[in-house]
Design an enzyme around this catalytic site. Structure first.
Site, PDB file in Angstrom:
ATOM      1  N   SER A 199     -12.288 -12.148  -9.818  1.00  0.00           N
ATOM      2  CA  SER A 199     -12.146 -11.108 -10.829  1.00  0.00           C
ATOM      3  C   SER A 199     -11.262 -11.562 -11.984  1.00  0.00           C
ATOM      4  O   SER A 199     -11.324 -10.994 -13.076  1.00  0.00           O
ATOM      5  CB  SER A 199     -11.575  -9.829 -10.201  1.00  0.00           C
ATOM      6  OG  SER A 199     -10.225 -10.014  -9.816  1.00  0.00           O
ATOM      7  N   ASP A 251      -0.370  -1.347  -6.062  1.00  0.00           N
ATOM      8  CA  ASP A 251      -1.432  -1.279  -5.056  1.00  0.00           C
ATOM      9  C   ASP A 251      -0.802  -1.153  -3.679  1.00  0.00           C
ATOM     10  O   ASP A 251       0.211  -1.812  -3.394  1.00  0.00           O
ATOM     11  CB  ASP A 251      -2.333  -2.516  -5.105  1.00  0.00           C
ATOM     12  CG  ASP A 251      -3.707  -2.255  -4.505  1.00  0.00           C
ATOM     13  OD1 ASP A 251      -3.781  -1.847  -3.329  1.00  0.00           O
ATOM     14  OD2 ASP A 251      -4.710  -2.437  -5.219  1.00  0.00           O
ATOM     15  N   ASP A 287      -8.694  -2.368 -12.691  1.00  0.00           N
ATOM     16  CA  ASP A 287     -10.018  -2.694 -12.154  1.00  0.00           C
ATOM     17  C   ASP A 287     -10.245  -1.926 -10.850  1.00  0.00           C
ATOM     18  O   ASP A 287     -10.790  -2.450  -9.883  1.00  0.00           O
ATOM     19  CB  ASP A 287     -10.129  -4.214 -11.927  1.00  0.00           C
ATOM     20  CG  ASP A 287     -11.558  -4.646 -11.597  1.00  0.00           C
ATOM     21  OD1 ASP A 287     -12.502  -3.933 -11.991  1.00  0.00           O
ATOM     22  OD2 ASP A 287     -11.728  -5.698 -10.946  1.00  0.00           O
ATOM     23  N   LYS A 316     -16.818   1.593 -13.663  1.00  0.00           N
ATOM     24  CA  LYS A 316     -17.899   1.337 -12.714  1.00  0.00           C
ATOM     25  C   LYS A 316     -19.021   2.346 -12.978  1.00  0.00           C
ATOM     26  O   LYS A 316     -18.837   3.552 -12.784  1.00  0.00           O
ATOM     27  CB  LYS A 316     -17.394   1.482 -11.279  1.00  0.00           C
ATOM     28  CG  LYS A 316     -16.071   0.779 -10.993  1.00  0.00           C
ATOM     29  CD  LYS A 316     -16.163  -0.732 -11.092  1.00  0.00           C
ATOM     30  CE  LYS A 316     -14.823  -1.376 -10.751  1.00  0.00           C
ATOM     31  NZ  LYS A 316     -14.848  -2.844 -10.853  1.00  0.00           N
TER      32      LYS A 316
END
Length: 369
Positions: A199, A251, A287, A316
């Site tokens: 990515s 995260d 992302d 997305k």
């Protein structure tokens, strides 16, 4: 804006040609049709599923100089390449493809300063890639003999020859700075082992595609601060840290050791939708696999509240109604940023994207409201 009628003599185009990812012909065709209409071009779109290119054809020739000036490949979200085309050659002889191509180029009355041979990004067309590499130099020599080629001559367009199959060639042309940065719109970026995931190439391509050189220089300086929402395992975080930025990676999942080894990353285990920075940062990148409208709203809120100066993020898209989803996100961003002044929103379906598009968002006059 309307194009003036093409003169009877002079270099003229017969329409526009766009390359795209296979499976996105429908979206590219809709954008291309709208783009042509905005230029005042009359005509129709030809698109076949799985062919990875779309053609807009005009019944009357259009002046190349005016059309090419307005034909920037960044104008369409789903186009990897966008070019005016002026000739289509069918039934190319296998043993002598050069003669009809040179004849068509010469008949145009235009000289060219560069030559690029391209194919659509399909398994069938890729079989021509080896031929394209071998054929470029011989074709350039024949064009030179025909007095249609002046290598690197300033101001002259580049000749793009697109082989849609072994027997069909589309002759296109582009002014300097208007065509994609890479042949076929496919970047040749190297994946480094310590980058944690592929990515990272997506963000690297986005920086080159969606930012100007001046913007890259100003906003990707070592020492500036960035936040990566949904960072794990760290592909986008590494791309920022690799450039010397200090990154807060948000995260609940683990980060790759190679990313943390940069010593420029702080890992915070938190929800990317609720966490907020203690002070404003230069960049917000994201992302996350989430509903595109939810991501669009979050990015607009960060920009509007002054939590970041710029955002780079992925939306997305659903496999059906992709264009509708894009417009929904545009509307959400416009509504939330409207009170804060004019903003810049750039969207592109990158080569490294799949069922998503990558976006850049910033206020045009940050701090001015």
């Amino acid at each position: 804006m309307s194009l003036s009628p093409s003169p009877r003599s002079g270099f003229a185009a017969n329409g526009l040609l766009a390359l795209c990812r296979s499976g996105f012909e429908k979206e590219t065709a809709a954008e291309l049709d709208e783009f042509a209409a905005g230029l005042g071009l009359m005509g129709f779109v030809r698109a076949q599923p799985g062919k990875a290119f779309v053609v807009f054809e005009t019944p009357e020739p259009a002046p190349f100089a005016e059309l090419a000036e307005l034909c920037d490949w960044r104008s369409l979200i789903f186009a990897r390449q966008l070019l005016p085309w002026f000739a289509r050659i069918t039934d190319l002889p296998e043993r002598d493809r050069a003669t009809p191509i040179v004849a068509a180029a010469r008949a145009s009355g235009q000289r060219f300063a560069d030559l690029l041979l391209e194919t659509p990004d399909t398994d069938e067309a890729k079989q021509q890639s080896g031929f394209c590499k071998r054929f470029t130099a011989p074709l350039q020599r024949e064009l030179d003999k025909a007095n249609t080629f002046r290598e690197r001559a300033k101001g002259l367009p580049a000749l793009h020859v697109l082989f849609s199959d072994a027997h069909t060639a589309w002759l296109c042309a582009a002014l300097p700075g208007r065509a994609a940065l890479w042949p076929m719109g496919i970047p040749r970026l190297r994946m480094l082992r310590e980058a944690a995931s592929r990515s990272t190439l997506k963000l690297a391509e986005a920086f080159f595609t969606l930012l100007t050189e001046e913007e890259r220089t100003a906003s990707l300086r070592p020492g500036l601060r960035a936040v990566d929402l949904g960072a794990a395992p760290g592909g986008w975080t590494w791309q920022l840290a690799h450039r010397g930025l200090r990154v807060t990676a948000i995260d609940n999942g683990p980060m790759a050791p190679s990313v943390m080894a940069t010593e420029l990353v702080e890992h915070v285990r938190a929800d990317g939708f609720t966490w907020r920075p203690p002070r404003p940062v230069e960049w917000l990148v994201c992302d996350m696999v989430e509903q595109p409208t939810r991501v669009a709203a979050l990015m607009a809120d960060w920009i509007g509240a002054g939590r970041c100066r710029r955002a780079m993020f992925n939306l997305k898209l659903p496999m059906k109604k992709r264009l509708e989803a894009v417009e929904q996100c545009r509307t959400i961003i416009a509504k939330r940023l409207g009170p804060h002044g004019p903003f810049e929103l750039r969207m592109k379906h990158l080569y490294h994207d799949r069922e998503e598009i990558t976006c850049y968002l910033a206020l045009k006059n940050p701090g001015g409201t």
